[in-house]
Structures are given as structure tokens and as C-alpha cells.
Write an enzyme that holds these catalytic residues in place. Structure first.
Site, PDB file in Angstrom:
ATOM      1  N   CYS A 107       0.843  -1.204   0.000  1.00  0.00           N
ATOM      2  CA  CYS A 107       0.000   0.000   0.000  1.00  0.00           C
ATOM      3  C   CYS A 107       0.880   1.257   0.000  1.00  0.00           C
ATOM      4  O   CYS A 107       1.996   1.248   0.539  1.00  0.00           O
ATOM      5  CB  CYS A 107      -0.906   0.010   1.232  1.00  0.00           C
ATOM      6  N   CYS A 188      -3.286  -0.083  -3.334  1.00  0.00           N
ATOM      7  CA  CYS A 188      -4.071   0.271  -2.147  1.00  0.00           C
ATOM      8  C   CYS A 188      -3.432   1.459  -1.423  1.00  0.00           C
ATOM      9  O   CYS A 188      -2.287   1.815  -1.701  1.00  0.00           O
ATOM     10  CB  CYS A 188      -4.200  -0.935  -1.214  1.00  0.00           C
TER      11      CYS A 188
END
Ligand code: APR
Length: 290
Positions: A107, A188
Site C-alpha cells: 500500500c 491500495c
């Protein structure tokens, strides 16, 4: 008709028939089916060795990716395109290749881009804080290469391949579309995007991969924010910035996909890289900065 005239007529007729038969035979054996010539360069020479070499190289650079089956990757590429019409290759054809090369993207690390191909890759090379698609395993394997099949031997076309926009389902475009979709889909946290503030026209082309593939494929439940960096060329003009019409339009497009948006003009770490490369430029003189 005299006998002599009769014989001569027969002879002339025979010559005509023979000539026409020979012409047919020649046509059958010598006239070649014209080769289809596409607008782009042909399949990269030594493609297999390059892909397999890159595969092992990537695993040595990033052991965290684990063991990948390099021969299988080559095999899945050939399954997708070998002996096929290069204008009839869909994203679906590359599905297995995408699966065998799948990778988890941490992420906040994804860095998308549009119209900043050179700068964005100089930046990720210099910092390693972010990853572009071309820094992922799949992108690294195929970046800068060309490939396409042809229905006849040797199954790959080494003379020419369809150019980027020559036909909608061409072997390169379909590959980069599915690779971009997978990258966006697995991204993400904060997803950053480097854009070119000095380029003419729209900040991202309407048909760009960023707009048509990546923004729509991001998952709003996983992506907390799409953060745009509008970077001016150090020697260029400031044609677009966060409050330009083109950026506001892109903001609206991002928000329509239920994604949060933010924008930074001339993100400092990228400007620092530009200054390393152009230390004498007046924009890099700390004292002249406001
Ligand atoms: N003709 C030839 N090549 C093209 C064309 C075209 N009409 N359009 C795009 N390309 C190729 C070129 O190689 C170019 O450098 O795609 C590249 C990127 O085009 P841009 O308009 O700069 O950007 P975009 O289409 O948004 O693609 C970049 O897609 O590859 C992913 O993750 C990556 O976010 C990035 C985005």
C-alpha cells in the site's frame, strides 16, 4: 485450307496453349501471397532470452517476490500470441500470463503516470520509494519490447507488428491494458500519479491508459486517495497546475469513480531530482526561491 496452312494453325494454337499453361504454372509456383506489413517494428530479436533473463534478474533484485517460473512465463506469452492474428488478441488471451506473474503491491507505493514516461522512471530509479507498473515484475519483463504472432511459420512476426493504435485488439495494447488494470486493481492506500504540467493540451489524454483503464479499475474500498503530482519540466513552461481547467476536469472524473482526490504542484522530491540533473538552473537556487 491447304495442308501447310492447317499444320501452321495447329502449331500456333499449340504454342498459345503451352504459353498460357506455363504462365499458369509460373503463377502457381512463383506468385507469393503479399506479406502483411504493419506500421510498428517487428518482434524484438531474442525475445525469449530477454524475457527469461529479465525474469531471473528481477528475482535476484527483489527476492521478496519469491520463486517465479520463468519458462512458464514464456510459455504463457506464446500461448497468447503464437500463430495468431496480431490484431485479434484480447486482454483475456493474456489472463494466464497475468496470473503466473502476479505480485502483491505494498500500500502507498503505486505510482501511476501520464505523459511523464522519462521523468517518472528516473525518479523511481533514484528513490525506490514508489513503484510504477514498469517496476513491477510483469512490467519489468516486457517494458520496451515488441512482440506479435503471425498465422504462418515461424509463428511470430519479426518484420512488423501493429503499432499502438493500428487496431483495437492488438497484441501490445491488449497486454499493456491488462497489465495496467491488474496494477491499478491491486493498488491500495494512497495512489500517486505523476503528470506533466508543461505539456500542451489535456493533462491526460482522453484515450490514455490512466483514464480509460487505471482510474476505473481502482477499488475505492482499498484506495484511500488518488494524489496527483503536477510537475513542470524544469526548462519548460507552467501550462497546467492543480487549479487548471484540465486538472479540475480530471478531479471530477476521479471523484465520479468514488475515489478521493488531492493535488500537489511541483512535488518537492521530484523537483529535487530535477535540480540534481540541472544544478545551475535558477529554480534550483535555494536563495532565489520564495
Ligand atoms: N502511439 C504509440 N504509443 C503510445 C500511444 C500512441 N498513440 N499512446 C500511448 N502510447 C504508449 C507510449 O509508449 C507512451 O509512452 O504508452 C505510453 C504512455 O502514454 P501516455 O499518454 O503518456 O500515458 P497513458 O496512456 O496514461 O499510460 C501510462 O499506463 O502504463 C500504464 O501505469 C502506467 O500509469 C501509467 C499509464
Amino acid at each position: 485450307m491447304s495442308r501447310r496452312l492447317w499444320t501452321r494453325s495447329i502449331l500456333v494454337l499449340a504454342v498459345i496453349i503451352m504459353t498460357s499453361c506455363l504462365a499458369d504454372a509460373e503463377a502457381g509456383s512463383f506468385i507469393k501471397v503479399p506479406k502483411k506489413k504493419y506500421k510498428g517494428p517487428g518482434t524484438t530479436a531474442n525475445l525469449k532470452s530477454i524475457i527469461i533473463g529479465r525474469c531471473y534478474h528481477y528475482m535476484s533484485l527483489y527476492p521478496a517476490i519469491g520463486m517465479k517460473d520463468c519458462s512458464r512465463i514464456w510459455q504463457e506469452l506464446t500461448e497468447a500470441v503464437f500463430r495468431k492474428d496480431p490484431c485479434n488478441i484480447t486482454e483475456e488471451d493474456y489472463k494466464k500470463l497475468g496470473e503466473v506473474a502476479a505480485q502483491t503491491i505494498p500500500c502507498d507505493k503505486s505510482l501511476l503516470w501520464s505523459r511523464t514516461n522519462q521523468l517518472v522512471h528516473r525518479y523511481t530509479k533514484a528513490t525506490e520509494d514508489f513503484m510504477t507498473l514498469e517496476d513491477t515484475f510483469l512490467g519489468f519483463l516486457f517494458n520496451g519490447l515488441t512482440w506479435c504472432g503471425k498465422p504462418v511459420t515461424p509463428g511470430m512476426n519479426y518484420n512488423s507488428c501493429p503499432a499502438w493504435n493500428e487496431c483495437s485488439n492488438n497484441s501490445l495494447l491488449s497486454f499493456w491494458k491488462i497489465a495496467s488494470a491488474m496494477f491499478a486493481q491491486t493498488s491500495c492506500g494512497i495512489v500517486n500519479v505523476m503528470l506533466n504540467g508543461s505539456a500542451d493540451g489535456a493533462i491526460a489524454r482522453k484515450e490514455s491508459i490512466l483514464r480509460t483503464v487505471e482510474i476505473p479499475r481502482m477499488n475505492p474500498d482499498k484506495v484511500s486517495e488518488v494524489r496527483l503530482w503536477v510537475i513542470d519540466d524544469i526548462h519548460g513552461q507552467d501550462k497546467n497546475s492543480c487549479n487548471s481547467e484540465s486538472l479540475l476536469e480530471l478531479q471530477q472524473y476521479i471523484e465520479e469513480h468514488n475515489l478521493n482526490y488531492s493535488c500537489i504542484d511541483n512535488y518537492k522530491p521530484v523537483q529535487a531530482l530535477q535540480c540534481v540533473e540541472n544544478p545551475d538552473h535558477h529554480a534550483c537556487n535555494q536563495c532565489s526561491r520564495p
